[in-house]
Write a protein that holds these residues in place. Sequence first.
Motif, PDB file in Angstrom:
ATOM      1  N   UNK A 150       0.858  -1.187   0.000  1.00 18.75           N
ATOM      2  CA  UNK A 150       0.000   0.000   0.000  1.00 18.75           C
ATOM      3  C   UNK A 150       0.890   1.231   0.000  1.00 18.75           C
ATOM      4  N   UNK A 151       0.613   2.154  -0.903  1.00 23.54           N
ATOM      5  CA  UNK A 151       1.313   3.438  -0.919  1.00 23.54           C
ATOM      6  C   UNK A 151       0.345   4.452  -1.529  1.00 23.54           C
ATOM      7  N   UNK A 152      -0.479   5.064  -0.662  1.00 20.42           N
ATOM      8  CA  UNK A 152      -1.541   5.957  -1.083  1.00 20.42           C
ATOM      9  C   UNK A 152      -1.430   7.312  -0.406  1.00 20.42           C
ATOM     10  N   UNK A 153      -1.918   8.298  -1.101  1.00 14.19           N
ATOM     11  CA  UNK A 153      -2.033   9.640  -0.572  1.00 14.19           C
ATOM     12  C   UNK A 153      -3.510  10.002  -0.553  1.00 14.19           C
ATOM     13  N   UNK A 154      -4.023  10.425   0.601  1.00 18.14           N
ATOM     14  CA  UNK A 154      -5.401  10.910   0.729  1.00 18.14           C
ATOM     15  C   UNK A 154      -5.363  12.428   0.700  1.00 18.14           C
ATOM     16  N   UNK A 155      -6.219  13.025  -0.139  1.00 22.10           N
ATOM     17  CA  UNK A 155      -6.239  14.474  -0.297  1.00 22.10           C
ATOM     18  C   UNK A 155      -7.685  14.969  -0.274  1.00 22.10           C
TER      19      UNK A 155
ATOM     20  N   UNK B  74      11.773   2.036  -2.542  1.00 26.10           N
ATOM     21  CA  UNK B  74      11.170   1.893  -3.872  1.00 26.10           C
ATOM     22  C   UNK B  74      12.189   1.942  -5.004  1.00 26.10           C
ATOM     23  N   UNK B  75      13.278   2.669  -4.815  1.00 26.04           N
ATOM     24  CA  UNK B  75      14.311   2.737  -5.860  1.00 26.04           C
ATOM     25  C   UNK B  75      15.423   1.715  -5.633  1.00 26.04           C
ATOM     26  N   UNK B  76      15.275   0.876  -4.615  1.00 26.93           N
ATOM     27  CA  UNK B  76      16.248  -0.188  -4.382  1.00 26.93           C
ATOM     28  C   UNK B  76      17.421   0.214  -3.526  1.00 26.93           C
ATOM     29  N   UNK B  77      17.362   1.376  -2.885  1.00 25.64           N
ATOM     30  CA  UNK B  77      18.479   1.836  -2.083  1.00 25.64           C
ATOM     31  C   UNK B  77      18.334   1.564  -0.600  1.00 25.64           C
ATOM     32  N   UNK B  78      17.264   0.915  -0.204  1.00 28.06           N
ATOM     33  CA  UNK B  78      17.001   0.659   1.202  1.00 28.06           C
ATOM     34  C   UNK B  78      16.309  -0.698   1.292  1.00 28.06           C
ATOM     35  N   UNK B  79      16.796  -1.584   2.143  1.00 28.02           N
ATOM     36  CA  UNK B  79      16.198  -2.911   2.257  1.00 28.02           C
ATOM     37  C   UNK B  79      14.915  -2.913   3.063  1.00 28.02           C
ATOM     38  N   UNK B  80      14.772  -1.955   3.947  1.00 29.52           N
ATOM     39  CA  UNK B  80      13.593  -1.886   4.811  1.00 29.52           C
ATOM     40  C   UNK B  80      12.628  -0.819   4.298  1.00 29.52           C
ATOM     41  N   UNK B  81      11.362  -1.152   4.317  1.00 23.21           N
ATOM     42  CA  UNK B  81      10.331  -0.187   3.957  1.00 23.21           C
ATOM     43  C   UNK B  81       9.496   0.079   5.201  1.00 23.21           C
ATOM     44  N   UNK B  82       9.342   1.327   5.587  1.00 19.85           N
ATOM     45  CA  UNK B  82       8.549   1.616   6.780  1.00 19.85           C
ATOM     46  C   UNK B  82       7.064   1.368   6.543  1.00 19.85           C
ATOM     47  N   UNK B  83       6.355   1.079   7.622  1.00 17.90           N
ATOM     48  CA  UNK B  83       4.907   0.927   7.594  1.00 17.90           C
ATOM     49  C   UNK B  83       4.338   2.023   8.488  1.00 17.90           C
ATOM     50  N   UNK B  84       3.548   2.929   7.885  1.00 20.54           N
ATOM     51  CA  UNK B  84       3.088   4.097   8.630  1.00 20.54           C
ATOM     52  C   UNK B  84       1.878   4.731   7.972  1.00 20.54           C
ATOM     53  N   UNK B  85       1.186   5.525   8.748  1.00 22.79           N
ATOM     54  CA  UNK B  85       0.198   6.481   8.259  1.00 22.79           C
ATOM     55  C   UNK B  85       0.573   7.813   8.885  1.00 22.79           C
ATOM     56  N   UNK B  86       0.853   8.787   8.039  1.00 17.91           N
ATOM     57  CA  UNK B  86       1.162  10.135   8.513  1.00 17.91           C
ATOM     58  C   UNK B  86       0.023  11.034   8.065  1.00 17.91           C
TER      59      UNK B  86
ATOM     60  N   UNK C 284      -3.987  16.282   4.710  1.00 20.66           N
ATOM     61  CA  UNK C 284      -3.607  15.160   3.851  1.00 20.66           C
ATOM     62  C   UNK C 284      -3.233  13.977   4.733  1.00 20.66           C
ATOM     63  N   UNK C 285      -3.113  12.820   4.114  1.00 18.11           N
ATOM     64  CA  UNK C 285      -2.600  11.633   4.811  1.00 18.11           C
ATOM     65  C   UNK C 285      -1.858  10.788   3.797  1.00 18.11           C
ATOM     66  N   UNK C 286      -0.780  10.182   4.223  1.00 15.07           N
ATOM     67  CA  UNK C 286      -0.036   9.255   3.375  1.00 15.07           C
ATOM     68  C   UNK C 286       0.048   7.929   4.130  1.00 15.07           C
ATOM     69  N   UNK C 287      -0.224   6.856   3.412  1.00 10.01           N
ATOM     70  CA  UNK C 287      -0.332   5.525   4.000  1.00 10.01           C
ATOM     71  C   UNK C 287       0.622   4.606   3.242  1.00 10.01           C
ATOM     72  N   UNK C 288       1.528   3.985   3.988  1.00 11.81           N
ATOM     73  CA  UNK C 288       2.523   3.082   3.404  1.00 11.81           C
ATOM     74  C   UNK C 288       2.585   1.806   4.239  1.00 11.81           C
TER      75      UNK C 288
ATOM     76  N   UNK D  44      12.442   7.343   3.511  1.00 17.73           N
ATOM     77  CA  UNK D  44      12.812   5.927   3.659  1.00 17.73           C
ATOM     78  C   UNK D  44      11.993   5.044   2.719  1.00 17.73           C
ATOM     79  N   UNK D  45      10.710   5.340   2.576  1.00 21.68           N
ATOM     80  CA  UNK D  45       9.855   4.550   1.681  1.00 21.68           C
ATOM     81  C   UNK D  45      10.316   4.696   0.230  1.00 21.68           C
TER      82      UNK D  45
END
Length: 154
Positions: free
Chosen positions: A13-18, A137-149, A103-107, A132-133
Amino acid sequence: MKKLAPFLNSPDVFHLAVPAQSNLLTYSLFESAWGVTDEMLCHFKGILLGEKVRVAGWENYLGGPTHWIQLLPKLDRYRDFDWPTLDSYKGALLSYFQEESTWAIWCERDCDQIGIEKIYNDFFRAECLVDAALAYCVGGNLECPTFIAQQGPA
């Protein structure tokens, strides 16, 4: 010459609520080499952010009519979209966050696998997590955060 998507990975999930009434975003149907499609693309100041999608049951997530944008790393990287560079994409997202009051971003890397960090009205923390997310996505980080901001009313 065709631009290539800079994204190699994407979270589940990688969404932006507007806010639906936001006048900062523009929407247009994608025109492929074969004609206009039903993909409603979303731009901020000319930079492609993603595709407007329907998220059933979440039409009023931000306390009023809400549009959901599936962010670029979730889109088909082989499509002939006007792919921005990573830097211009990140800059457009962060600029939008600063200019829009709500706004909200959900990852989520793996849906329902780990707890979701929830951040309210903390732009600096949101910026760090988005960074970090996108690195994931571009392959430069092994960990992807899970968050809603979320910015604005909680």
